[in-house]
Every structure is written in structure tokens, then in C-alpha cells.
Design an enzyme around this catalytic site. Structure first.
Site, mmCIF file in Angstrom:
data_model
loop_
_atom_site.group_PDB
_atom_site.id
_atom_site.type_symbol
_atom_site.label_atom_id
_atom_site.label_comp_id
_atom_site.label_asym_id
_atom_site.label_seq_id
_atom_site.Cartn_x
_atom_site.Cartn_y
_atom_site.Cartn_z
ATOM 1 N N GLU A 81 0.831 -1.207 0.000
ATOM 2 C CA GLU A 81 0.000 0.000 0.000
ATOM 3 C C GLU A 81 0.858 1.247 0.000
ATOM 4 O O GLU A 81 1.865 1.322 0.697
ATOM 5 C CB GLU A 81 -0.848 0.036 1.273
ATOM 6 C CG GLU A 81 -1.948 -0.980 1.261
ATOM 7 C CD GLU A 81 -2.738 -0.974 2.558
ATOM 8 O OE1 GLU A 81 -2.526 -0.081 3.396
ATOM 9 O OE2 GLU A 81 -3.562 -1.873 2.711
ATOM 10 N N CYS A 95 2.891 8.519 1.554
ATOM 11 C CA CYS A 95 3.223 7.629 2.659
ATOM 12 C C CYS A 95 3.696 6.299 2.074
ATOM 13 O O CYS A 95 2.912 5.575 1.446
ATOM 14 C CB CYS A 95 1.949 7.462 3.493
ATOM 15 S SG CYS A 95 2.154 6.451 4.938
ATOM 16 N N CYS A 102 5.154 -6.818 8.317
ATOM 17 C CA CYS A 102 6.112 -6.314 9.312
ATOM 18 C C CYS A 102 6.313 -7.402 10.360
ATOM 19 O O CYS A 102 5.340 -8.015 10.804
ATOM 20 C CB CYS A 102 5.570 -5.051 9.981
ATOM 21 S SG CYS A 102 6.676 -4.394 11.244
ATOM 22 N N CYS A 106 2.769 -5.361 16.116
ATOM 23 C CA CYS A 106 2.113 -4.511 17.125
ATOM 24 C C CYS A 106 0.604 -4.785 17.083
ATOM 25 O O CYS A 106 0.032 -4.961 16.003
ATOM 26 C CB CYS A 106 2.390 -3.045 16.848
ATOM 27 S SG CYS A 106 4.147 -2.655 16.874
ATOM 28 N N CYS A 109 -1.923 -2.590 14.927
ATOM 29 C CA CYS A 109 -1.518 -2.251 13.556
ATOM 30 C C CYS A 109 -1.961 -3.305 12.547
ATOM 31 O O CYS A 109 -1.697 -4.502 12.725
ATOM 32 C CB CYS A 109 -0.003 -2.097 13.530
ATOM 33 S SG CYS A 109 0.677 -1.852 11.884
ATOM 34 N N SER A 207 7.540 5.972 17.193
ATOM 35 C CA SER A 207 6.226 5.491 17.620
ATOM 36 C C SER A 207 6.319 5.071 19.079
ATOM 37 O O SER A 207 6.693 3.946 19.384
ATOM 38 C CB SER A 207 5.805 4.301 16.762
ATOM 39 O OG SER A 207 5.532 4.720 15.451
ATOM 40 N N CYS A 327 -2.681 5.268 7.723
ATOM 41 C CA CYS A 327 -1.490 4.636 8.281
ATOM 42 C C CYS A 327 -1.825 3.400 9.126
ATOM 43 O O CYS A 327 -2.891 3.248 9.640
ATOM 44 C CB CYS A 327 -0.629 5.582 9.099
ATOM 45 S SG CYS A 327 0.177 6.803 8.075
HETATM 46 N N1 SAH Z 1 6.961 0.647 11.619
HETATM 47 C C1 SAH Z 1 7.037 2.046 11.712
HETATM 48 C C2 SAH Z 1 6.447 2.784 10.534
HETATM 49 C C3 SAH Z 1 5.105 2.309 10.012
HETATM 50 S S1 SAH Z 1 3.707 2.573 11.022
HETATM 51 C C4 SAH Z 1 6.424 2.528 13.002
HETATM 52 O O1 SAH Z 1 5.752 1.749 13.671
HETATM 53 O O2 SAH Z 1 6.660 3.676 13.353
HETATM 54 C C5 SAH Z 1 3.446 4.305 10.859
HETATM 55 C C6 SAH Z 1 2.628 4.905 11.976
HETATM 56 O O3 SAH Z 1 1.257 4.461 11.941
HETATM 57 C C7 SAH Z 1 3.164 4.523 13.346
HETATM 58 O O4 SAH Z 1 3.229 5.622 14.199
HETATM 59 C C8 SAH Z 1 2.145 3.525 13.789
HETATM 60 O O5 SAH Z 1 2.139 3.396 15.165
HETATM 61 C C9 SAH Z 1 0.872 4.122 13.250
HETATM 62 N N2 SAH Z 1 -0.265 3.195 13.284
HETATM 63 C C10 SAH Z 1 -0.246 1.847 13.245
HETATM 64 N N3 SAH Z 1 -1.486 1.342 13.364
HETATM 65 C C11 SAH Z 1 -2.315 2.393 13.483
HETATM 66 C C12 SAH Z 1 -3.730 2.526 13.656
HETATM 67 N N4 SAH Z 1 -4.521 1.464 13.699
HETATM 68 N N5 SAH Z 1 -4.236 3.788 13.744
HETATM 69 C C13 SAH Z 1 -3.452 4.853 13.680
HETATM 70 N N6 SAH Z 1 -2.113 4.802 13.516
HETATM 71 C C14 SAH Z 1 -1.548 3.586 13.429
HETATM 72 FE FE1 SF4 Z 2 5.373 -2.840 12.267
HETATM 73 FE FE2 SF4 Z 2 5.142 -0.219 12.765
HETATM 74 FE FE3 SF4 Z 2 2.941 -1.765 12.465
HETATM 75 FE FE4 SF4 Z 2 4.441 -2.062 14.630
HETATM 76 S S1 SF4 Z 2 3.283 -0.210 14.048
HETATM 77 S S2 SF4 Z 2 3.634 -3.733 13.367
HETATM 78 S S3 SF4 Z 2 6.486 -1.687 13.820
HETATM 79 S S4 SF4 Z 2 4.453 -1.297 10.917
#
Ligand code: SAH
Ligand code: SF4
Length: 328
Positions: A81, A95, A102, A106, A109, A207, A327
Site C-alpha cells: 500500500e 506515505c 512487518c 504490534c 496495527c 512510535s 497509516c
Molecule cells: N513501523 C514504523 C512505521 C510504520 S507505522 C512505526 O511503527 O513507526 C506508521 C505509523 O502508523 C506509526 O506511528 C504507527 O504506530 C501508526 N499506526 C499503526 N497502526 C495504526 C492505527 N490502527 N491507527 C493509527 N495509527 C496507526
Molecule cells: Fe510494524 Fe510499525 Fe505496524 Fe508495529 S506499528 S507492526 S512496527 S508497521
């Protein structure tokens, strides 16, 4: 798109052809070599066969029209994406994804839930930007900002991400200023260390999402390896070396990390950042199943509690929620 053989295909041609080809790809943003009218016909055909420029993608546009998500198909059939966010006429942010899936998983996510497939090559990262640069060019617009906040953890794919950034930044490439390129990380300490000593002035976002290790571990399994203490220590080295302000990302999850005491706990943690070159970006949580987003009122109160402690806070505008483009 397949540029792997570009140099070898052009190796029998006069030297200026490679320069012209790069200009055609990155500046003219052609999507078929037939548009390179300064190239002989036979060469255009050969390039179309060996170095195709088409990018296979499916577009989803949000109801407000401010976010477009492209689902790009890679040559091995995997999909990634990429999102274009248009804030007014002159601020277009793309973006980018750095990995397919990944490995960090998390809990909040969507990417984390997919598991990990592979790293993207530098060309696959650049291709995402070219895709939207072409779309914008039709309206006489261009990409102004690039953020690595799509799928994957950019600091686990450090070399390819940095190689891609060099191309994005290149005056003869997409010419996006380093100060307009940001990497977001869950806190990969070894990568932050490498970033501190590389010469380009790109931005770093962390993050954080929780004020204590106990809480952070519940949503970020990688906190066991990259604890808040290890992250703060590495950030201090980074800030001392670069003097470049970082962004602290904090996801607002309902009744999890969003009350006033937690804002104060966060302020205490952030006080350990030295020199204090940071600001906090509060992110409204996009539903991915498990949690709920904090209410607008809770987010406002959290922001005020941090402000009271002298901390600068911004709120991430919600883009394209209906296409799950905001995101994560
Ligand atoms: N792996 C890296 C970059 C990709 S995620 C990281 O975690 O920073 C990019 C951003 O989107 C991060 O700040 C992540 O925490 C956020 N993100 C992930 N899941 C999300 C969600 N469900 N709602 C809002 N932001 C989210
Ligand atoms: Fe990976 Fe970032 Fe998503 Fe965590 S928030 S699973 S590090 S993409």
C-alpha cells in the site's frame, strides 16, 4: 516497473542516453518508452520489453477526496500500500511502505497482523513515489513530502530505504528535499544510531504510544528488545549528534493510554530527552479490530495536560479513514 536492466540495456548506447532515460523516468515521468520521443524507435521497443515502466496498481479514493490509497502489485505478485495525502493544493505527502508486512506484530496495527513477507528493494520503494508523482503531474502538482509510515519497519530495511531516499532526494531524481523526508520507527535502536551519522538531513519520528514499559509491552511486543530506556538513550545520542528535532508519535487508544495521569507520566519520560528537541504528535487510532479510539474530548484534555508541562503537541489530521489509508 523494472529498471534493473536499464544500465545494461543502455551500455551499448552513447553515454548521454542513460542521463536522458533517467530524466524521462524521474522528471518527465513517462509510463511508456514510446513517450521518449528523443530515443530511436528500436531502442524504445527494446526498453519497453526489458525495462517496462508500467506500474500495476488499483486505486481507492477516500470520500473526502483528500487521500488516495494505491494497492501496488510487485513483480512476484505481492501487494503493498502507498497513500497520497493532499493537504490543500500545495502540500502533497506520500506515505511509503518499506516492507511487505512487518515482523513486529504490534497489536493495534493492520500491517503487524499480516506477518512479515520480505523487505522491499530500493526500486520498489521509489516506484511507489513515482506512481503518485505521475498522478500529480497530470494536475501540474508534485510530491512535497515523503513519510515512511506505510507498511513495515523502515529501520529493519535500512540499506534499501537509504538508497531509495538518495534517489528521491537527487536533483536529477524526484528532487524532494531531505528535510521533507521522514522515517518513522517503532524504536529500532541500531537503526537510530546509523541514522545519526548519515549525512542527509532527514527527519525521525518515534512510535512511542505508551508512557511506561509495562503498558508499551502490551501493544508493542518489540518493546522487550527496544525498551523505552534504550530508546531514550539512543535518541539522546541522536539529538546530540544531529541537533534535528524529532517527532514523538502517540496513538490515542480509549481507556488504555489516554488519561491525565498517563499524560503526566509521559511528560516525565520525555523530560529525560536531552537536548529537549522534540514535539508530540497525537494520533487518533484507526479501528483495526481490538481497540477503540479516544474521544475528541479525551484527546483535547490529553493535549492540554502535556501543554501544561511545557510540551508542544500537534494532532494528526484524520485522512481517508474510509479507505483505511490513515497509516498502520
Ligand atoms: N513501523 C514504523 C512505521 C510504520 S507505522 C512505526 O511503527 O513507526 C506508521 C505509523 O502508523 C506509526 O506511528 C504507527 O504506530 C501508526 N499506526 C499503526 N497502526 C495504526 C492505527 N490502527 N491507527 C493509527 N495509527 C496507526
Ligand atoms: Fe510494524 Fe510499525 Fe505496524 Fe508495529 S506499528 S507492526 S512496527 S508497521
Amino acid at each position: 516497473m523494472n529498471l534493473e536492466k536499464l544500465e545494461s540495456v543502455l551500455s551499448q548506447e552513447p553515454k548521454f542516453r542513460l542521463k536522458q532515460a533517467r530524466q524521462a523516468i524521474f522528471i518527465d515521468l513517462i509510463n511508456n518508452w514510446n513517450q521518449a520521443t528523443n530515443f530511436p524507435l528500436a531502442l524504445r521497443e527494446k526498453l519497453n520489453q526489458e525495462c517496462g515502466l508500467e506500474i500495476g496498481a488499483e486505486n481507492l479514493i477516500s470520500r473526502e477526496g483528500d487521500a488516495t490509497k494505491a494497492l501496488i502489485s510487485l513483480r512476484d505478485g505481492l501487494k503493498i500500500e502507498t497513500v497520497l495525502l493532499e493537504h490543500g493544493a500545495w502540500r502533497n505527502t506520500v506515505c511509503l511502505s518499506s516492507q511487505v508486512g512487518c515482523p513486529f506484530g504490534c497489536l493495534f496495527c493492520a500491517t503487524g497482523k499480516m506477518g512479515f513477507q520480505r523487505n522491499l528493494t530500493d526500486a520498489e520503494i521509489v516506484e511507489q513515489a513515482i506512481y503518485f508523482a505521475r498522478v500529480l503531474k497530470r494536475e501540474d502538482k508534485q510530491i512535497n513530502n515523503v513519510v515512511f509510515m506505510g507498511m513495515g519497519e523502515p529501520l529493519l530495511n535500512y540499506e534499501n530505504v537509504m538508497d531509495a531516499i538518495k534517489i528521491l532526494n537527487d536533483k536529477n531524481g524526484l528532487n524532494i528535499g531531505a528535510r521533507h523526508i521522514s522515517i518513522s520507527t517503532i524504536g529500532v535502536v541500531s537503526g537510530i544510531k546509523k541514522l545519526a551519522s548519515q549525512p542527509l538531513q532527514i527527519n525521525l519520528a518515534i512510535s512511542l504510544h505508551a508512557p511506561s514499559n509495562d503498558l508499551r509491552e502490551k501493544i508493542i511486543p518489540a518493546n522487550k528488545k527496544y525498551s523505552l530506556d534504550a530508546i531514550v538513550e539512543e535518541l539522546n545520542n541522536y539529538l546530540q549528534q544531529t541537533g534535528r528535532r524529532i517527532m514523538i508519535e502517540y496513538l490515542m487508544i480509549d481507556k488504555f493510554n489516554d488519561d491525565k495521569e498517563q499524560a503526566e507520566e509521559l511528560a516525565l519520560l520525555l523530560r529525560r530527552i536531552d537536548p529537549p528537541l522534540y514535539f508530540v504528535n497525537l494520533i487518533a487510532y484507526n479501528l483495526t479490530g481490538e481497540f477503540k479510539s479516544s474521544s475528541a474530548k479525551t484527546i483535547k484534555d490529553f493535549k492540554l495536560a502535556l501543554n501544561k508541562q511545557g510540551i508542544e503537541v500537534t494532532e494528526r489530521y484524520r485522512f481517508g479513514q474510509d479507505i483505511k489509508a490513515a497509516c498502520g
